[in-house]
Scaffold this motif. Structure first.
Motif, PDB file in Angstrom:
ATOM      1  N   GLU A   1       0.893  -1.185  -0.195  1.00 45.54           N
ATOM      2  CA  GLU A   1      -0.155  -0.128  -0.045  1.00 45.54           C
ATOM      3  C   GLU A   1       0.803   1.173  -0.062  1.00 45.54           C
ATOM      4  O   GLU A   1       0.342   2.249  -0.214  1.00 45.54           O
ATOM      5  CB  GLU A   1      -0.979   0.163   1.093  1.00 45.54           C
ATOM      6  N   PHE A   2       2.092   1.000   0.206  1.00 40.06           N
ATOM      7  CA  PHE A   2       3.105   2.270   0.287  1.00 40.06           C
ATOM      8  C   PHE A   2       3.921   2.228  -1.140  1.00 40.06           C
ATOM      9  O   PHE A   2       4.125   1.243  -1.732  1.00 40.06           O
ATOM     10  CB  PHE A   2       4.004   2.036   1.351  1.00 40.06           C
ATOM     11  N   TRP A   3       4.447   3.356  -1.337  1.00 43.62           N
ATOM     12  CA  TRP A   3       5.415   3.266  -2.787  1.00 43.62           C
ATOM     13  C   TRP A   3       6.731   2.964  -2.257  1.00 43.62           C
ATOM     14  O   TRP A   3       7.470   3.027  -1.139  1.00 43.62           O
ATOM     15  CB  TRP A   3       5.662   4.808  -2.937  1.00 43.62           C
ATOM     16  N   ILE A   4       7.232   1.726  -2.861  1.00 46.84           N
ATOM     17  CA  ILE A   4       8.570   1.181  -2.453  1.00 46.84           C
ATOM     18  C   ILE A   4       9.611   1.797  -3.000  1.00 46.84           C
ATOM     19  O   ILE A   4       9.606   1.767  -4.396  1.00 46.84           O
ATOM     20  CB  ILE A   4       8.475  -0.396  -2.670  1.00 46.84           C
ATOM     21  N   GLN A   5      10.824   1.988  -2.289  1.00 44.64           N
ATOM     22  CA  GLN A   5      11.858   2.636  -3.161  1.00 44.64           C
ATOM     23  C   GLN A   5      13.251   1.698  -3.318  1.00 44.64           C
ATOM     24  O   GLN A   5      13.092   0.537  -2.465  1.00 44.64           O
ATOM     25  CB  GLN A   5      12.281   3.744  -2.333  1.00 44.64           C
ATOM     26  N   ASP A   6      14.134   2.048  -3.931  1.00 40.10           N
ATOM     27  CA  ASP A   6      15.169   0.911  -4.142  1.00 40.10           C
ATOM     28  C   ASP A   6      16.196   1.093  -2.989  1.00 40.10           C
ATOM     29  O   ASP A   6      16.719   0.270  -2.403  1.00 40.10           O
ATOM     30  CB  ASP A   6      15.835   1.185  -5.353  1.00 40.10           C
ATOM     31  N   SER A   7      16.457   2.328  -2.377  1.00 40.19           N
ATOM     32  CA  SER A   7      17.561   2.593  -1.598  1.00 40.19           C
ATOM     33  C   SER A   7      16.970   2.314  -0.038  1.00 40.19           C
ATOM     34  O   SER A   7      15.811   2.312   0.151  1.00 40.19           O
ATOM     35  CB  SER A   7      18.068   4.273  -1.523  1.00 40.19           C
ATOM     36  N   PRO A   8      17.684   2.092   0.634  1.00 39.34           N
ATOM     37  CA  PRO A   8      17.122   1.186   2.153  1.00 39.34           C
ATOM     38  C   PRO A   8      16.899   2.494   3.038  1.00 39.34           C
ATOM     39  O   PRO A   8      17.171   3.690   2.768  1.00 39.34           O
ATOM     40  CB  PRO A   8      18.425   0.690   2.595  1.00 39.34           C
ATOM     41  N   LEU A   9      15.980   2.457   3.912  1.00 42.03           N
ATOM     42  CA  LEU A   9      15.161   3.259   4.975  1.00 42.03           C
ATOM     43  C   LEU A   9      16.507   3.239   6.160  1.00 42.03           C
ATOM     44  O   LEU A   9      16.937   1.901   6.449  1.00 42.03           O
ATOM     45  CB  LEU A   9      13.946   2.894   5.334  1.00 42.03           C
ATOM     46  N   ILE A  10      16.724   4.327   6.718  1.00 46.14           N
ATOM     47  CA  ILE A  10      17.675   4.166   7.813  1.00 46.14           C
ATOM     48  C   ILE A  10      16.884   4.118   9.261  1.00 46.14           C
ATOM     49  O   ILE A  10      16.314   5.223   9.342  1.00 46.14           O
ATOM     50  CB  ILE A  10      18.477   5.091   7.711  1.00 46.14           C
TER      51      ILE A  10
END
Length: 110
Positions: free
Chosen positions: A29-38
C-alpha cells in the motif's frame, strides 16, 4: 501484431519472467523505493525515540507510512523534514514491519 506476440510465435515453450520489483509495488500500500530506509535510535530530553530516515515517496505515502507505524505500535510520533519520529525504542518491530511491507532497512547504531 506486437513484439510479444511475435516472440510467442517464435518460442512457444518460453514463459516470460516477471519483474519482482513491480510485484512488490503492486502488493504494497506504500510506495516502495530502491534505496534502504535508515532506522536509528536517539534520546531527546532523556526520552527514547526511533527515527526513520531516507523515505523519498510522495507526501501522502509518507503520511500513510507514519500513521501505519503509529497504529501498529500504539504510540505517538510525527513526520517532519523527510524523517519519521516514533516515541520509544521500537527498532526491531519497525524493521520487521517495514521488511514485511517490502522495504529494505538498515539499522544504524547499537
Amino acid at each position: 501484431m506486437d513484439l510479444q506476440d511475435q516472440l510467442k510465435n517464435l518460442f512457444p515453450e518460453h514463459e516470460p519472467e516477471t519483474d519482482k520489483t513491480e510485484e512488490k509495488k503492486e502488493h504494497s500500500e506504500f510506495w516502495i523505493q530502491d534505496s534502504p530506509l535508515i532506522c536509528k535510535y536517539e534520546k531527546r530530553k532523556g526520552k527514547p525515540i526511533t527515527i526513520i530516515e531516507g523515505y523519498n515517496g510522495a507526501t501522502d505515502d509518507f503520511k500513510k507510512l507514519t500513521k501505519a507505524l503509529k497504529q501498529l505500535l500504539s504510540v505517538g510520533g510525527s513526520h517532519k523534514n523527510d524523517t519519521i519520529i516514533i516515541q520509544g525504542d521500537y527498532r526491531d518491530k519497525i524493521m520487521t514491519f517495514l521488511k514485511e511491507s517490502g522495504f529494505t532497512v538498515k539499522r544504524v547504531g547499537g
